[in-house]
Write a protein that holds these residues in place. Structure first.
Motif, PDB file in Angstrom:
ATOM      1  N   LEU A 196       0.886  -1.149   0.092  1.00  0.00           N
ATOM      2  CA  LEU A 196      -0.145  -0.094  -0.014  1.00  0.00           C
ATOM      3  C   LEU A 196       0.855   1.311   0.128  1.00  0.00           C
ATOM      4  CD1 LEU A 196      -2.934   1.092   0.339  1.00  0.00           C
ATOM      5  CD2 LEU A 196      -2.745   1.134   2.655  1.00  0.00           C
ATOM      6  N   GLY A 197       0.868   1.943  -1.201  1.00  0.00           N
ATOM      7  CA  GLY A 197       1.834   3.237  -1.216  1.00  0.00           C
ATOM      8  C   GLY A 197       1.519   4.123  -0.277  1.00  0.00           C
ATOM      9  N   ALA A 198       2.400   5.295  -0.110  1.00  0.00           N
ATOM     10  CA  ALA A 198       2.158   6.363   0.690  1.00  0.00           C
ATOM     11  C   ALA A 198       1.031   7.234   0.226  1.00  0.00           C
ATOM     12  CB  ALA A 198       3.527   7.144   0.816  1.00  0.00           C
ATOM     13  N   ARG A 199       0.911   7.463  -1.077  1.00  0.00           N
ATOM     14  CA  ARG A 199      -0.362   8.027  -1.414  1.00  0.00           C
ATOM     15  C   ARG A 199      -1.761   7.606  -1.418  1.00  0.00           C
ATOM     16  NH1 ARG A 199       0.188  13.408  -4.313  1.00  0.00           N
ATOM     17  NH2 ARG A 199      -1.623  13.781  -5.413  1.00  0.00           N
ATOM     18  N   ASN A 200      -1.670   6.076  -0.676  1.00  0.00           N
ATOM     19  CA  ASN A 200      -3.083   5.375  -0.863  1.00  0.00           C
ATOM     20  C   ASN A 200      -3.512   4.971   0.665  1.00  0.00           C
ATOM     21  OD1 ASN A 200      -3.419   4.636  -4.012  1.00  0.00           O
ATOM     22  ND2 ASN A 200      -1.340   5.222  -3.570  1.00  0.00           N
ATOM     23  N   ILE A 201      -2.789   5.561   1.609  1.00  0.00           N
ATOM     24  CA  ILE A 201      -3.109   5.044   3.020  1.00  0.00           C
ATOM     25  C   ILE A 201      -4.600   4.902   3.346  1.00  0.00           C
ATOM     26  CG2 ILE A 201      -2.687   6.014   5.221  1.00  0.00           C
ATOM     27  CD1 ILE A 201      -0.092   4.577   4.104  1.00  0.00           C
ATOM     28  N   SER A 202      -5.420   5.855   2.856  1.00  0.00           N
ATOM     29  CA  SER A 202      -6.996   5.653   3.318  1.00  0.00           C
ATOM     30  C   SER A 202      -7.424   4.456   2.733  1.00  0.00           C
ATOM     31  CB  SER A 202      -7.448   6.976   2.901  1.00  0.00           C
ATOM     32  OG  SER A 202      -7.377   6.990   1.404  1.00  0.00           O
ATOM     33  N   LYS A 203      -6.749   3.699   1.969  1.00  0.00           N
ATOM     34  CA  LYS A 203      -7.412   2.721   1.483  1.00  0.00           C
ATOM     35  C   LYS A 203      -7.376   1.253   2.249  1.00  0.00           C
ATOM     36  CE  LYS A 203      -6.941   4.161  -3.584  1.00  0.00           C
ATOM     37  NZ  LYS A 203      -5.861   3.708  -4.801  1.00  0.00           N
ATOM     38  N   ILE A 204      -6.758   1.558   3.441  1.00  0.00           N
ATOM     39  CA  ILE A 204      -6.136   0.321   4.082  1.00  0.00           C
ATOM     40  C   ILE A 204      -7.413  -0.606   4.450  1.00  0.00           C
ATOM     41  CG2 ILE A 204      -6.263   1.711   6.258  1.00  0.00           C
ATOM     42  CD1 ILE A 204      -3.738  -1.233   5.641  1.00  0.00           C
ATOM     43  N   SER A 205      -8.472  -0.261   5.051  1.00  0.00           N
ATOM     44  CA  SER A 205      -9.340  -1.185   5.302  1.00  0.00           C
ATOM     45  C   SER A 205     -10.032  -1.931   4.347  1.00  0.00           C
ATOM     46  CB  SER A 205     -10.606  -0.529   6.083  1.00  0.00           C
ATOM     47  OG  SER A 205     -10.149   0.669   6.711  1.00  0.00           O
ATOM     48  N   GLN A 206      -9.958  -1.532   3.008  1.00  0.00           N
ATOM     49  CA  GLN A 206     -10.242  -2.336   1.719  1.00  0.00           C
ATOM     50  C   GLN A 206      -9.062  -3.341   1.622  1.00  0.00           C
ATOM     51  OE1 GLN A 206     -10.866   0.697  -1.422  1.00  0.00           O
ATOM     52  NE2 GLN A 206     -11.778   1.952   0.412  1.00  0.00           N
ATOM     53  N   ILE A 207      -7.936  -2.870   1.549  1.00  0.00           N
ATOM     54  CA  ILE A 207      -6.639  -3.729   1.099  1.00  0.00           C
ATOM     55  C   ILE A 207      -6.537  -4.971   1.750  1.00  0.00           C
ATOM     56  CG2 ILE A 207      -4.682  -2.729   2.157  1.00  0.00           C
ATOM     57  CD1 ILE A 207      -3.387  -2.797  -0.936  1.00  0.00           C
ATOM     58  N   ILE A 208      -6.977  -4.866   3.047  1.00  0.00           N
ATOM     59  CA  ILE A 208      -6.644  -5.943   4.154  1.00  0.00           C
ATOM     60  C   ILE A 208      -7.632  -7.234   3.595  1.00  0.00           C
ATOM     61  CG2 ILE A 208      -5.562  -4.976   6.073  1.00  0.00           C
ATOM     62  CD1 ILE A 208      -8.725  -4.847   7.166  1.00  0.00           C
ATOM     63  N   HIS A 209      -8.618  -7.064   2.860  1.00  0.00           N
ATOM     64  CA  HIS A 209      -9.356  -8.175   2.218  1.00  0.00           C
ATOM     65  C   HIS A 209      -8.969  -8.441   0.904  1.00  0.00           C
ATOM     66  CE1 HIS A 209     -11.509  -7.549   5.899  1.00  0.00           C
ATOM     67  NE2 HIS A 209     -12.001  -6.235   5.693  1.00  0.00           N
ATOM     68  N   GLN A 210      -7.889  -7.782   0.491  1.00  0.00           N
ATOM     69  CA  GLN A 210      -7.676  -8.425  -1.021  1.00  0.00           C
ATOM     70  C   GLN A 210      -6.027  -8.985  -1.109  1.00  0.00           C
ATOM     71  OE1 GLN A 210      -7.755  -4.606  -3.064  1.00  0.00           O
ATOM     72  NE2 GLN A 210      -9.803  -4.161  -2.342  1.00  0.00           N
ATOM     73  N   PRO A 211      -6.067 -10.565  -1.137  1.00  0.00           N
ATOM     74  CA  PRO A 211      -4.741 -10.992  -0.814  1.00  0.00           C
ATOM     75  C   PRO A 211      -3.945 -10.551  -2.239  1.00  0.00           C
ATOM     76  CG  PRO A 211      -6.646 -12.425  -0.882  1.00  0.00           C
ATOM     77  CD  PRO A 211      -7.227 -11.396  -0.908  1.00  0.00           C
ATOM     78  N   LYS A 212      -2.722 -10.204  -1.900  1.00  0.00           N
ATOM     79  CA  LYS A 212      -1.579  -9.954  -2.958  1.00  0.00           C
ATOM     80  C   LYS A 212      -1.934  -8.645  -3.682  1.00  0.00           C
ATOM     81  CE  LYS A 212       0.695 -13.361  -1.539  1.00  0.00           C
ATOM     82  NZ  LYS A 212       2.020 -13.084  -0.847  1.00  0.00           N
ATOM     83  N   ALA A 213      -2.791  -7.758  -3.085  1.00  0.00           N
ATOM     84  CA  ALA A 213      -3.240  -6.451  -3.795  1.00  0.00           C
ATOM     85  C   ALA A 213      -2.030  -5.540  -3.696  1.00  0.00           C
ATOM     86  CB  ALA A 213      -4.366  -5.794  -3.066  1.00  0.00           C
ATOM     87  N   VAL A 214      -2.016  -4.726  -4.653  1.00  0.00           N
ATOM     88  CA  VAL A 214      -0.741  -3.681  -4.958  1.00  0.00           C
ATOM     89  C   VAL A 214      -1.468  -2.590  -5.131  1.00  0.00           C
ATOM     90  CG1 VAL A 214       1.335  -2.959  -5.837  1.00  0.00           C
ATOM     91  CG2 VAL A 214       0.917  -5.243  -5.445  1.00  0.00           C
ATOM     92  N   GLU A 215      -1.653  -1.502  -4.149  1.00  0.00           N
ATOM     93  CA  GLU A 215      -2.245  -0.047  -4.316  1.00  0.00           C
ATOM     94  C   GLU A 215      -1.295   1.070  -4.279  1.00  0.00           C
ATOM     95  OE1 GLU A 215      -5.301   0.862  -4.920  1.00  0.00           O
ATOM     96  OE2 GLU A 215      -6.631  -0.987  -4.818  1.00  0.00           O
ATOM     97  N   VAL A 216      -0.726   1.562  -5.370  1.00  0.00           N
ATOM     98  CA  VAL A 216       0.287   2.359  -5.157  1.00  0.00           C
ATOM     99  C   VAL A 216       0.232   3.553  -6.181  1.00  0.00           C
ATOM    100  CG1 VAL A 216       2.066   0.693  -4.460  1.00  0.00           C
ATOM    101  CG2 VAL A 216       1.741   1.261  -6.979  1.00  0.00           C
ATOM    102  N   ALA A 217      -1.065   3.653  -6.564  1.00  0.00           N
ATOM    103  CA  ALA A 217      -1.249   4.873  -7.822  1.00  0.00           C
ATOM    104  C   ALA A 217      -0.759   6.134  -7.069  1.00  0.00           C
ATOM    105  CB  ALA A 217      -2.872   4.999  -8.120  1.00  0.00           C
TER     106      ALA A 217
END
Ligand code: SAH
Ligand code: SF4
Ligand code: F3S
Length: 435
Positions: free
Chosen positions: A104-125
């Motif tokens: 989870l990239g520094a610019r995408n911190i507020s997406k944390i509660s979604q990403i914990i349910h997505q195995p192997k997700a990469v959110e770095v936009a």
């Protein structure tokens, strides 16, 4: 909500104040979905590494850190890599470290509660807009970090931050004021405004926003009842015009300590770094500032061994250090970073020379600090008590000076007057006045 389960969270935070603030944000978001923060990674259900990539050495340690946590964690616990290294390394982290569950990239911190349910997700936009997001702090503290902007547009030629935090966007003033108000209601006495370029506030908002600059923001914050102290970091020397320095000088709530990142005292190197100011401009700003606030505390960051730095260039840096007599100095050996133009310059300075310069610089600063400490004897400061333990207490003056004194009769959060009575290796011992 019945779907909320009770889980535990461990966060390892590296890097700067912005990461500290982001870790608070992560904890707050996860708090809403049932996670409690703990300080033992061995029993946590989720381990987050909030990473820094500003220099190579700490970043190199990332994979050994991941390995360490993978070994000690509970078998079913997840590991997430967040922050600046996550931003620019992205999916590579998953390839190199299969124990990592998401990135989870520094610019995408507020997406944390979604990403914990997505195995192997990469959110770095890097174009994700987190500028409208403020969070509720779960704990009440004496001091609070508040972001005024995200990202950085400066592209100094050595720096990776624009590639980890994206373009600069200012946070709407009403949100900053709301967050500050909420902090004050929860007992916060001091706020520290954060941005890579705080005094460029207002240069760009997402969507329409009334015209405002950093001075306007500071003035509105100063009007907040109950808020006692305002600090900010980092301002850029290029944007320190007279009006900014006068505003800094005249508002009593604005603490009289300022970080002025010099980076180098040589005009040739400053130009190659793309800093946008000269040695002369920098010294002129310090002179103006000291004329307005004679007792101001000044801190700085310096990089030694930037490609092409000669002995003569380094002598200019030492000269500025001698002339300014900084109160705090953070110094670093230049570290080539991916995605930065300076990493491709041919005339890299050998490590041994850079290290020698670093130690000369630090030695000189220590000498100056010892001299400065002598001049502190007898001075009286109003300080905010920040720490009390085992009979001893510490607090900071408006100018950022850290003073230790006897804890009797004082509590964290008190403002008290003290007088400097002794100094030891640059640290100041004080006595309470009127006690
Ligand atoms: N926005 C802030 C800096 C943030 S990075 C500013 O402009 O001052 C914090 C510090 O890390 C910088 O001030 C710089 O001194 C140091 N730094 C950044 N990139 C570096 C590099 N490639 N090598 C060594 N030090 C670096
Ligand atoms: Fe990096 Fe320069 Fe931006 Fe500071 S101003 S974060 S040093 S690019
Ligand atoms: Fe801060 Fe390190 Fe990122 S200094 S902005 S956490 S690269």
């Amino acid at each position: 909500m019945s779907s909320i389960s009770k889980k535990t969270l461990y966060i390892e935070t590296m890097g700067c104040a912005m990461n500290t603030r982001d870790s608070e944000h992560l904890a707050s978001e996860l708090g809403k979905v049932g996670y409690t923060q703990i300080d033992n990674p061995e029993i946590a259900d989720l381990i987050l590494l909030n990473t820094c990539s500003v220099r190579e050495k700490p970043e190199r340690k990332l994979f050994s850190e991941i390995g360490h946590f993978a070994k000690i964690k509970k078998p079913e616990a997840k590991i997430g890599v967040c922050g600046c290294s996550a931003s620019h390394m992205g999916a590579q982290i998953l390839q190199k470290a299969p124990s990592v569950d998401f990135v989870l990239g520094a610019r995408n911190i507020s997406k944390i509660s979604q990403i914990i349910h997505q195995p192997k997700a990469v959110e770095v936009a890097l174009d994700h807009d987190d500028s409208h997001y403020i969070f509720e702090r779960s704990q009440s503290t004496l001091k609070a970090f508040i972001n005024v902007s995200i990202g950085c547009d400066k592209h100094c030629s050595y720096c990776i931050v624009p590639h980890t935090r994206g373009r600069e966007i200012s946070i709407p003033m009403r949100l900053i004021l709301q967050e500050a108000q909420r902090c004050v209601e929860n007992g916060v006495k001091e706020i520290i405004l954060l941005g890579q370029n705080v005094n460029n506030y207002g240069a760009r908002f997402s969507g329409t926003h009334p015209k405002i600059d950093f001075r306007g923001l500071l003035e509105s914050l100063c009007a907040l009842e109950g808020l006692e102290r305002i600090r900010f970091t980092s301002p850029h020397p290029l944007h320190m015009d007279d009006a900014f320095l006068e505003c800094f000088a005249h508002h009593p709530k604005i603490c009289k300590s300022i970080h002025m990142p010099l980076q180098s005292g040589s005009n040739t190197i400053l130009k190659a770094m793309k800093r946008g100011y000269t040695k002369e401009w920098y010294l002129n700003r310090v002179e103006k500032l000291r004329a307005l606030v004679p007792d101001v505390g000044i801190g700085t960051d310096i990089i030694v061994g930037f490609p092409g730095e000669t002995e003569a260039d380094f002598a200019h840096t030492l000269e500025v250090v001698d002339r300014v007599q900084f109160d705090t100095l953070y110094s670093f050996v230049y570290s080539p970073r991916p995605l930065t133009p300076a990493a491709h310059l041919e005339n890299q300075v050998p490590d041994t020379i850079a290290k020698e310069r670093l130690s000369m610089l630090q030695h000189r600063h220590q000498e100056l600090l010892a001299q400065k400490a002598k001049n502190e004897l007898g001075k009286v400061y109003r300080i905010l008590v920040e720490n009390v333990s085992e009979g001893s207490a510490q607090g900071r003056s408006d100018q950022g000076r850290l003073l230790s004194f006897e804890a009797q009769g004082v509590s964290v959060g008190d403002f008290i007057d003290v007088q400097v009575v002794a100094h030891h290796k640059g640290s100041l011992q004080a006595q309470r006045l009127g006690a």
